[in-house]
Design a protein around this motif. Structure first.
Motif, short mmCIF file in Angstrom:
data_model
loop_
_atom_site.label_atom_id
_atom_site.label_comp_id
_atom_site.label_asym_id
_atom_site.label_seq_id
_atom_site.Cartn_x
_atom_site.Cartn_y
_atom_site.Cartn_z
N ARG A 144 -10.90 9.34 -11.48
CA ARG A 144 -12.34 9.19 -11.56
C ARG A 144 -12.71 8.50 -12.86
NH1 ARG A 144 -14.02 15.30 -10.04
NH2 ARG A 144 -12.01 15.66 -11.05
N ALA A 145 -13.71 7.61 -12.81
CA ALA A 145 -14.13 6.88 -14.00
C ALA A 145 -15.58 6.48 -13.86
CB ALA A 145 -13.26 5.65 -14.21
N ASP A 146 -16.39 6.87 -14.83
CA ASP A 146 -17.80 6.48 -14.86
C ASP A 146 -18.53 6.80 -13.57
OD1 ASP A 146 -17.37 5.43 -17.45
OD2 ASP A 146 -16.63 3.55 -16.59
N GLY A 147 -18.25 7.98 -13.02
CA GLY A 147 -18.93 8.42 -11.81
C GLY A 147 -18.43 7.78 -10.53
N ARG A 148 -17.35 7.03 -10.59
CA ARG A 148 -16.80 6.37 -9.41
C ARG A 148 -15.36 6.82 -9.21
NH1 ARG A 148 -18.48 0.21 -10.79
NH2 ARG A 148 -17.67 -0.26 -8.68
N LEU A 149 -14.87 6.63 -7.99
CA LEU A 149 -13.53 7.07 -7.63
C LEU A 149 -12.66 5.85 -7.33
CD1 LEU A 149 -11.98 9.77 -7.12
CD2 LEU A 149 -12.51 9.46 -4.69
N TRP A 150 -11.46 5.84 -7.94
CA TRP A 150 -10.58 4.69 -7.82
C TRP A 150 -9.18 5.14 -7.41
CZ3 TRP A 150 -12.79 -0.07 -8.87
CH2 TRP A 150 -14.03 -0.03 -9.55
N MET A 151 -8.45 4.24 -6.78
CA MET A 151 -7.07 4.51 -6.43
C MET A 151 -6.19 3.34 -6.89
SD MET A 151 -5.32 5.29 -2.71
CE MET A 151 -5.58 3.62 -2.08
N THR A 152 -5.21 3.65 -7.75
CA THR A 152 -4.19 2.67 -8.07
C THR A 152 -3.05 2.82 -7.06
OG1 THR A 152 -3.25 4.25 -9.63
CG2 THR A 152 -4.69 2.57 -10.52
N PHE A 153 -2.33 1.74 -6.85
CA PHE A 153 -1.22 1.77 -5.90
C PHE A 153 -0.35 0.55 -6.16
CE2 PHE A 153 -4.55 -0.72 -3.93
CZ PHE A 153 -3.89 -1.77 -3.31
N ALA A 181 0.84 -1.21 0.00
CA ALA A 181 0.00 0.00 0.00
C ALA A 181 0.87 1.26 0.00
CB ALA A 181 -0.95 -0.01 1.19
N ILE A 182 1.57 1.48 -1.12
CA ILE A 182 2.29 2.73 -1.32
C ILE A 182 2.06 3.20 -2.76
CG2 ILE A 182 4.05 2.06 0.35
CD1 ILE A 182 6.04 1.89 -1.98
N ASP A 183 2.58 4.39 -3.08
CA ASP A 183 2.50 4.96 -4.43
C ASP A 183 1.05 5.13 -4.90
OD1 ASP A 183 5.20 4.71 -4.17
OD2 ASP A 183 5.49 3.44 -5.92
N GLY A 194 3.23 -6.22 -7.91
CA GLY A 194 2.93 -5.12 -8.82
C GLY A 194 1.78 -4.21 -8.47
N ILE A 195 1.06 -3.79 -9.51
CA ILE A 195 0.11 -2.68 -9.43
C ILE A 195 -1.30 -3.19 -9.13
CG2 ILE A 195 -0.86 -0.71 -10.64
CD1 ILE A 195 2.22 -0.64 -10.03
N ARG A 196 -1.95 -2.51 -8.20
CA ARG A 196 -3.31 -2.88 -7.77
C ARG A 196 -4.23 -1.66 -7.87
NH1 ARG A 196 -3.66 -8.55 -6.25
NH2 ARG A 196 -1.48 -9.20 -6.09
N MET A 197 -5.53 -1.92 -7.65
CA MET A 197 -6.53 -0.85 -7.68
C MET A 197 -7.66 -1.20 -6.73
SD MET A 197 -8.89 0.45 -10.88
CE MET A 197 -7.80 1.80 -11.36
N VAL A 198 -8.19 -0.14 -6.07
CA VAL A 198 -9.31 -0.32 -5.17
C VAL A 198 -10.25 0.87 -5.34
CG1 VAL A 198 -8.25 0.84 -3.19
CG2 VAL A 198 -9.95 -0.96 -2.79
N GLU A 199 -11.54 0.65 -5.13
CA GLU A 199 -12.51 1.74 -5.23
C GLU A 199 -12.55 2.53 -3.93
OE1 GLU A 199 -17.12 2.66 -6.64
OE2 GLU A 199 -16.41 0.57 -6.47
N LEU A 200 -12.70 3.86 -4.06
CA LEU A 200 -12.78 4.75 -2.91
C LEU A 200 -14.19 5.28 -2.72
CD1 LEU A 200 -9.58 6.96 -3.46
CD2 LEU A 200 -9.77 4.80 -2.20
N ASP A 201 -14.51 5.60 -1.49
CA ASP A 201 -15.74 6.32 -1.17
C ASP A 201 -15.51 7.79 -1.51
OD1 ASP A 201 -17.72 7.87 0.13
OD2 ASP A 201 -17.93 6.41 1.75
N PRO A 202 -16.22 8.38 -2.45
CA PRO A 202 -15.95 9.77 -2.85
C PRO A 202 -16.20 10.78 -1.74
CG PRO A 202 -17.96 8.96 -3.89
CD PRO A 202 -17.31 7.79 -3.24
N ARG A 203 -17.00 10.42 -0.75
CA ARG A 203 -17.28 11.35 0.34
C ARG A 203 -16.10 11.43 1.30
NH1 ARG A 203 -19.05 10.88 5.45
NH2 ARG A 203 -19.28 8.62 5.20
N THR A 204 -15.56 10.28 1.68
CA THR A 204 -14.46 10.25 2.66
C THR A 204 -13.09 10.19 2.01
OG1 THR A 204 -14.44 7.83 2.79
CG2 THR A 204 -15.97 9.01 4.25
N GLY A 205 -13.03 9.73 0.76
CA GLY A 205 -11.75 9.54 0.10
C GLY A 205 -11.03 8.27 0.52
N ARG A 206 -11.67 7.45 1.36
CA ARG A 206 -11.06 6.21 1.84
C ARG A 206 -11.53 5.01 1.02
NH1 ARG A 206 -12.25 8.93 6.80
NH2 ARG A 206 -10.33 9.37 7.99
#
Length: 322
Positions: free
Chosen positions: A161-170, A154-156, A176-188
């Motif tokens: 934003r994509a299709d009305g949703r918020l995502w974080m790559t890391f 969990a670094i980098d 290697g590289i992963r991705m998880v969806e974020l809550d747009p209200r909290t950013g978590r």
């Protein structure tokens, strides 16, 4: 920090074993000339709503630079006066790495990582500011964590934003590289959200890190740094890219080879005095896309410096560095 996770010799061996890339250019443009405070590592750059530019980076308590014209940069101190207390859970010095700056919902969002050197016991945190300037940030704690029992690191972080949703790559090494969806209200990270796998390499130590995703046309483009950073003129960092019509992948290079199987087009590599180009981010400025990265200056004892190049998009949709 987008740091070397195993010894440099292992990373060098990984380079030797790497199969041919989809596009192996032998010449690359030099970065745009910049003046003033050029020293930086893992830059994230943004043009502020108030005018001018800010860059945050690894070093200090998230080091800050400002510029009025994107050419002359000034040292602007740090994002925070002191490290938030929880950072010390992950290293003794409260050392943050690899920030990511974005703007949405009337606020600037600064994601960053804290970690223990050489392990994947790590955390990504987030802070917000109304102005985006150093000294104005409010920290909101952890977004996502990883432990030594996890298969990712969990670094980098980099938010898109994509299709009305918020995502974080890391991700860095550790498959290697992963991705998880974020809550747009909290950013978590959304609780129990699946962790998607976007890119890796078939060869240990899986030296790929520092993801960044950009939407262009109907594709999402995944930029990542490959091989070894943080070794001055001995660094072998280089930037590769793949694309997908879906934010969660699969990402492939221009030959169709999946990035989960080691694919990726070589976008920028070291040349001349500009060694180990990587730690990249992409920002939009007056209708143009720009690539920000660091390189190690072979004519200045390997000092890490700011690289800026415009990104152009070919008719076939693939980016090139100008």
């Amino acid at each position: 920090m987008k740091r070397l996770r195993l010894v440099t010799l292992l990373a060098a061996a990984a380079v030797a074993l790497l199969p041919a890339t989809a596009r192996a250019d032998t010449t690359y443009p030099d970065p745009q000339p910049v003046t003033g405070q050029q020293i930086i590592h893992d830059p994230t750059v943004l043009r502020l709503k108030s005018g001018g530019y800010v860059a945050y980076s690894t070093g200090g308590v998230i080091g800050a630079r400002t510029s009025k014209d994107r050419v002359h940069w000034k040292d602007a101190g740090n994002a925070f006066a002191e490290p938030p207390s929880w950072w010390y859970e992950y290293n003794d010095t409260g050392d943050p790495w690899a920030p990511d700056l974005s703007y949405r919902a009337g606020r600037y969002w600064l994601y960053y990582a804290v970690s223990s050197w050489g392990t994947n016991r790590s955390a990504i945190g987030v802070a917000t500011s109304r102005t985006g300037l150093p000294g104005t940030w409010t920290d909101h704690g952890k977004v996502l964590t990883s432990e030594t029992t996890d298969q990712w690191n969990a670094i980098d972080p980099a938010v898109v934003r994509a299709d009305g949703r918020l995502w974080m790559t890391f991700g860095s090494y550790w498959t290697g590289i992963r991705m998880v969806e974020l809550d747009p209200r909290t950013g978590r990270a959304i609780e129990d959200a699946p962790v998607h796998h976007l890119a890796t390499r078939p060869d240990e130590p899986y030296a790929v890190e520092g993801p960044e995703i950009v939407k262009h046309g109907r594709h999402y483009y995944l930029f990542a740094s490959y091989d070894a950073c943080c070794s001055g003129v001995n660094s072998t960092y280089r930037i590769k890219v793949g694309r997908s019509t879906r934010i969660t992948g699969p990402y492939t290079d221009s030959t169709g080879r999946p990035m989960l199987e080691g694919g990726g087009d070589l976008l920028l590599a070291g040349h001349g005095r500009y060694v180990g180009t990587g730690g990249q981010s992409v920002f939009r400025d007056r209708g143009e896309d720009w690539l920000a990265y660091h390189y190690y200056d072979a004519e200045d004892d390997g000092a890490p410096k700011l690289g800026l190049n415009r990104l152009s998009w070919q008719r076939n949709g693939w980016p090139v560095v100008l």
